[in-house]
Design an enzyme around this catalytic site. Structure first.
Site, PDB file in Angstrom:
ATOM      1  CE  LYS A 245      -1.848   1.726   4.037  1.00 10.85           C
ATOM      2  NZ  LYS A 245      -1.610   3.161   4.234  1.00 10.85           N
ATOM      3  CG  ASN A 246       2.118   2.769   3.537  1.00 12.88           C
ATOM      4  OD1 ASN A 246       0.964   3.035   3.214  1.00 12.88           O
ATOM      5  ND2 ASN A 246       2.478   2.586   4.787  1.00 12.88           N
TER       6      ASN A 246
ATOM      7  CB  CYS B 296      -6.091  10.180  11.146  1.00 15.30           C
ATOM      8  SG  CYS B 296      -4.418   9.648  11.447  1.00 15.30           S
TER       9      CYS B 296
ATOM     10  NE  ARG C 155      -0.235  10.821   9.926  1.00 17.44           N
ATOM     11  CZ  ARG C 155      -0.736   9.759   9.269  1.00 17.44           C
ATOM     12  NH1 ARG C 155      -1.864   9.252   9.662  1.00 17.44           N
ATOM     13  NH2 ARG C 155      -0.101   9.247   8.224  1.00 17.44           N
TER      14      ARG C 155
ATOM     15  CG  ASP D 289       2.733   1.861   9.661  1.00 14.68           C
ATOM     16  OD1 ASP D 289       3.065   2.053   8.481  1.00 14.68           O
ATOM     17  OD2 ASP D 289       2.406   2.776  10.438  1.00 14.68           O
TER      18      ASP D 289
ATOM     19  NE  ARG E  19      -7.676   4.451   5.096  1.00 14.04           N
ATOM     20  CZ  ARG E  19      -7.134   5.526   5.649  1.00 14.04           C
ATOM     21  NH1 ARG E  19      -7.586   5.973   6.813  1.00 14.04           N
ATOM     22  NH2 ARG E  19      -6.143   6.165   5.067  1.00 14.04           N
TER      23      ARG E  19
HETATM   24  C1  EPZ Z   1       3.790   7.305   6.225  1.00 13.17           C
HETATM   25  O1  EPZ Z   1       2.944   8.321   6.745  1.00 13.17           O
HETATM   26  C2  EPZ Z   1       2.933   6.045   6.154  1.00 13.17           C
HETATM   27  N1  EPZ Z   1       1.786   6.288   5.272  1.00 13.17           N
HETATM   28  C3  EPZ Z   1       2.424   5.680   7.544  1.00 13.17           C
HETATM   29  O2  EPZ Z   1       1.689   4.464   7.435  1.00 13.17           O
HETATM   30  C4  EPZ Z   1       3.631   5.446   8.447  1.00 13.17           C
HETATM   31  O3  EPZ Z   1       3.196   5.151   9.759  1.00 13.17           O
HETATM   32  C5  EPZ Z   1       4.506   6.714   8.454  1.00 13.17           C
HETATM   33  O4  EPZ Z   1       4.895   7.055   7.114  1.00 13.17           O
HETATM   34  C6  EPZ Z   1       5.764   6.530   9.287  1.00 13.17           C
HETATM   35  O5  EPZ Z   1       6.512   5.480   8.775  1.00 13.17           O
HETATM   36  C7  EPZ Z   1       1.941   6.187   3.934  1.00 13.17           C
HETATM   37  O6  EPZ Z   1       3.020   5.926   3.439  1.00 13.17           O
HETATM   38  C8  EPZ Z   1       0.710   6.413   3.090  1.00 13.17           C
HETATM   39  P1  EPZ Z   1       5.588  10.840   8.336  1.00 13.17           P
HETATM   40  P2  EPZ Z   1       3.442   9.880   6.737  1.00 13.17           P
HETATM   41  O7  EPZ Z   1       5.454  12.114   7.572  1.00 13.17           O
HETATM   42  O8  EPZ Z   1       4.277  10.129   5.545  1.00 13.17           O
HETATM   43  C9  EPZ Z   1       5.584  13.992  11.897  1.00 13.17           C
HETATM   44  C10 EPZ Z   1      -0.184   3.035   7.676  1.00 13.17           C
HETATM   45  O9  EPZ Z   1      -0.711   2.510   8.665  1.00 13.17           O
HETATM   46  N2  EPZ Z   1       5.517  15.023  10.836  1.00 13.17           N
HETATM   47  O10 EPZ Z   1       6.817  10.031   8.168  1.00 13.17           O
HETATM   48  O11 EPZ Z   1       2.249  10.726   6.945  1.00 13.17           O
HETATM   49  C11 EPZ Z   1       4.301  13.169  11.974  1.00 13.17           C
HETATM   50  O12 EPZ Z   1       3.323  13.823  12.762  1.00 13.17           O
HETATM   51  C12 EPZ Z   1       0.274   4.484   7.741  1.00 13.17           C
HETATM   52  O13 EPZ Z   1       0.020   2.453   6.577  1.00 13.17           O
HETATM   53  C13 EPZ Z   1       5.671  16.354  11.195  1.00 13.17           C
HETATM   54  O14 EPZ Z   1       5.854  16.676  12.355  1.00 13.17           O
HETATM   55  O15 EPZ Z   1       4.333   9.908   8.051  1.00 13.17           O
HETATM   56  C14 EPZ Z   1       4.774  11.893  12.602  1.00 13.17           C
HETATM   57  O16 EPZ Z   1       4.871  12.080  13.995  1.00 13.17           O
HETATM   58  C15 EPZ Z   1      -0.027   5.142   9.084  1.00 13.17           C
HETATM   59  N3  EPZ Z   1       5.604  17.300  10.211  1.00 13.17           N
HETATM   60  C16 EPZ Z   1       6.190  11.726  12.039  1.00 13.17           C
HETATM   61  O17 EPZ Z   1       6.584  13.030  11.572  1.00 13.17           O
HETATM   62  C17 EPZ Z   1       5.409  16.964   8.894  1.00 13.17           C
HETATM   63  O18 EPZ Z   1       5.383  17.869   8.034  1.00 13.17           O
HETATM   64  C18 EPZ Z   1       6.286  10.742  10.871  1.00 13.17           C
HETATM   65  O19 EPZ Z   1       5.350  11.159   9.896  1.00 13.17           O
HETATM   66  C19 EPZ Z   1       5.261  15.594   8.555  1.00 13.17           C
HETATM   67  C20 EPZ Z   1       5.334  14.638   9.535  1.00 13.17           C
END
Ligand code: EPZ
Length: 451
Positions: free
Chosen positions: A22-23, A116, A121, A305, A397
């Site tokens: 998915k990711n 969410c 996020r 995850d 999902r």
């Molecule tokens: C990706 O989400 C994945 N989703 C998530 O999988 C996964 O948990 C996550 O990466 C971490 O590995 C997809 O790939 C579609 P991040 P993403 O930006 O990109 C903070 C699942 O279950 N952050 O790496 O949204 C954020 O709040 C999903 O398949 C900021 O602070 O995650 C979090 O604490 C859930 N500012 C951390 O960084 C920003 O601008 C990691 O978020 C962006 C993120």
């Protein structure tokens, strides 16, 4: 409304093929508008997040076909650069259209993805890094408006790892003017896979250090046919389920090279793991040890995850475990549901303390998000008696067919109630399946009648 029913307490035994990631596929769908030629993605999972992203790309004017795990996208004529609010809100990865629309159209308009159940996020990193590349942002009524006269190559340094922000910067940089060097980039396999996908489209991307890449902007990218890798989180979910039910399972196409931290953790609980060239064999017969302390982390650390699924496994370990969640600030909600099943979990602000119990007991539980839902399925497989799980829509999902996958491994599991596919791509799949079923019945009828 559809629910999942499980009569648990029996070890999983058997084998199953792990679905496409998915990711990995979601950002590739967004990235496919970076060329006006045809893109073909193979081994794509039939899951709701994919259906939603395909709806979004059709709204932009692309032609899309999705059958038998193959997605074909023709982005020859992008008619707009605005992502619709009502669809985008359904899927976090809609934010990756920011980078690809800027790369293709030098402008983008899309709703703030919003938080969410697992956390706020935010997207500050996306905005900060793209501003350094010459993008100007404004906000109106919860809609983010981005534009740029010219996206310029520059030097970027992430002070916090973000998968999505990395993917957006990469997609904005591949057609930019000049060279972009990114330091401190997230190194999740899904980020590196996006780089491989874009390289195959003609992008110039070099990995210059463990968490550094260099991108030289080119004038145009061409079409591509690409095989989406297997889903490491689905594979990890099934590995944890095998250990949690003390079963023995072989997972075909499980990507062992992306699961080192999960394999290490399963060995800590005394599971036996064998990595073969076409998959992973798990022997969970004696997987009863607790883990004194474990924390989720950015890759290659233990994946956030899989945190909830690990908690399910540890509820009946022979000693106490402590799990710290370091990525998302609200990813412990499933503990309340597990405690309804006789687990004994104490929730701290960023840590869970899992005090062992003899067994889990089946009852009615409610999934509130994707990976927590998968954790409840594992708990149902472990529990004595009947478990019913509401909230299948969250599980759908990310898991193409978790019920039939576990049924193939010997579980007493089924869905009850109707799921009327709301999305046209899902409807197409369901009609396809019905057609296949009718054809099979017809062939079988004819074969019987011909005797
Ligand atoms: C990706 O989400 C994945 N989703 C998530 O999988 C996964 O948990 C996550 O990466 C971490 O590995 C997809 O790939 C579609 P991040 P993403 O930006 O990109 C903070 C699942 O279950 N952050 O790496 O949204 C954020 O709040 C999903 O398949 C900021 O602070 O995650 C979090 O604490 C859930 N500012 C951390 O960084 C920003 O601008 C990691 O978020 C962006 C993120």
């Amino acid at each position: 409304m559809e629910i999942i029913e499980i009569f648990g307490g029996r070890p999983l035994n058997g084998n199953v093929t792990v679905q496409g990631s998915k990711n990995a596929v979601l950002p590739m769908i967004a990235a496919s508008i970076l060329t006006d030629e045809k893109v073909v993605l193979k081994n794509c999972p039939h899951i709701d997040d994919v259906y939603t992203m395909l709806n979004l790309i059709e709204e932009l004017g692309c032609r899309v076909n999705f059958e038998n795990h193959v997605i074909e996208i023709d982005a020859g004529s992008i008619v707009c650069s605005e992502i619709k609010q009502e669809i985008a809100k359904k899927v976090r990865s809609s934010i990756t259209f920011l980078g690809s629309l800027l790369g293709r159209c030098k402008k983008a308009k899309l709703p703030f993805p919003g938080g969410c159940t697992i956390g706020a996020r935010p997207i500050n990193l996306h905005i900060e890094m793209l501003e350094k590349m010459g993008v100007v942002f404004t906000e109106r009524d919860d809609v983010l408006i981005a534009s740029s006269k010219e996206i310029k190559g520059t030097n970027l340094k992430f002070y916090k790892k973000s998968v999505g922000a990395a993917q957006n910067c990469i997609m904005a940089a591949v057609l930019a003017n000049g060279i972009t060097r990114i330091k401190g980039i997230a190194v999740e396999p899904e980020v590196m896979e996006l780089c491989s996908f874009l390289r195959k489209m003609g992008a110039v991307i070099l990995r210059t250090d463990y968490d550094e890449i260099m991108i030289k902007g080119v004038d145009k990218l061409h079409g591509v046919t690409y095989d989406v890798p297997s889903d490491r989180i689905v594979a990890g979910t099934y590995m944890l389920a095998a250990a949690a039910t003390r079963g023995e399972v072989f997972l075909k196409k499980a990507p062992a090279s992306h699961l080192h931290s999960v394999i290490y953790t399963l060995k800590q609980v005394n599971a036996k793991i064998e990595c073969l060239n076409n998959g992973i064999f798990i022997d969970g017969k004696n997987a009863s040890k607790g883990i004194p302390y474990i924390a989720t982390d950015n890759y290659p650390g233990f994946p956030t995850d899989l945190q909830s699924q690990l908690v399910s496994l540890l509820t009946v370990a022979d000693s106490k475990s402590i799990i710290e969640e370091k990525i998302f600030e609200a990813r412990f909600k499933v503990a309340d549901q597990l405690n309804k099943m006789n687990a004994n979990i104490y929730k701290g602000s960023s840590k869970l303390v899992v005090n062992p119990v003899k067994k889990l007991c089946g009852t009615r539980v409610v999934a509130e998000e994707l990976r927590g839902g998968a954790a409840l399925v594992i708990a149902g497989l472990m529990a004595e008696g009947r478990t019913t799980i509401d909230g299948c829509k969250y599980i759908r999902r990310g898991y193409e067919d978790i019920v039939n996958d576990f049924k193939a491994m010997g579980a007493d599991i089924r869905t009850i109630g109707e799921h009327n596919g709301s999305n046209k791509h899902e409807k197409a799949k369901m009609e396809n399946e019905t057609g296949e079923k009718e054809k099979k019945n017809k062939d079988c009828y004819e074969s019987v009648c011909c005797i």
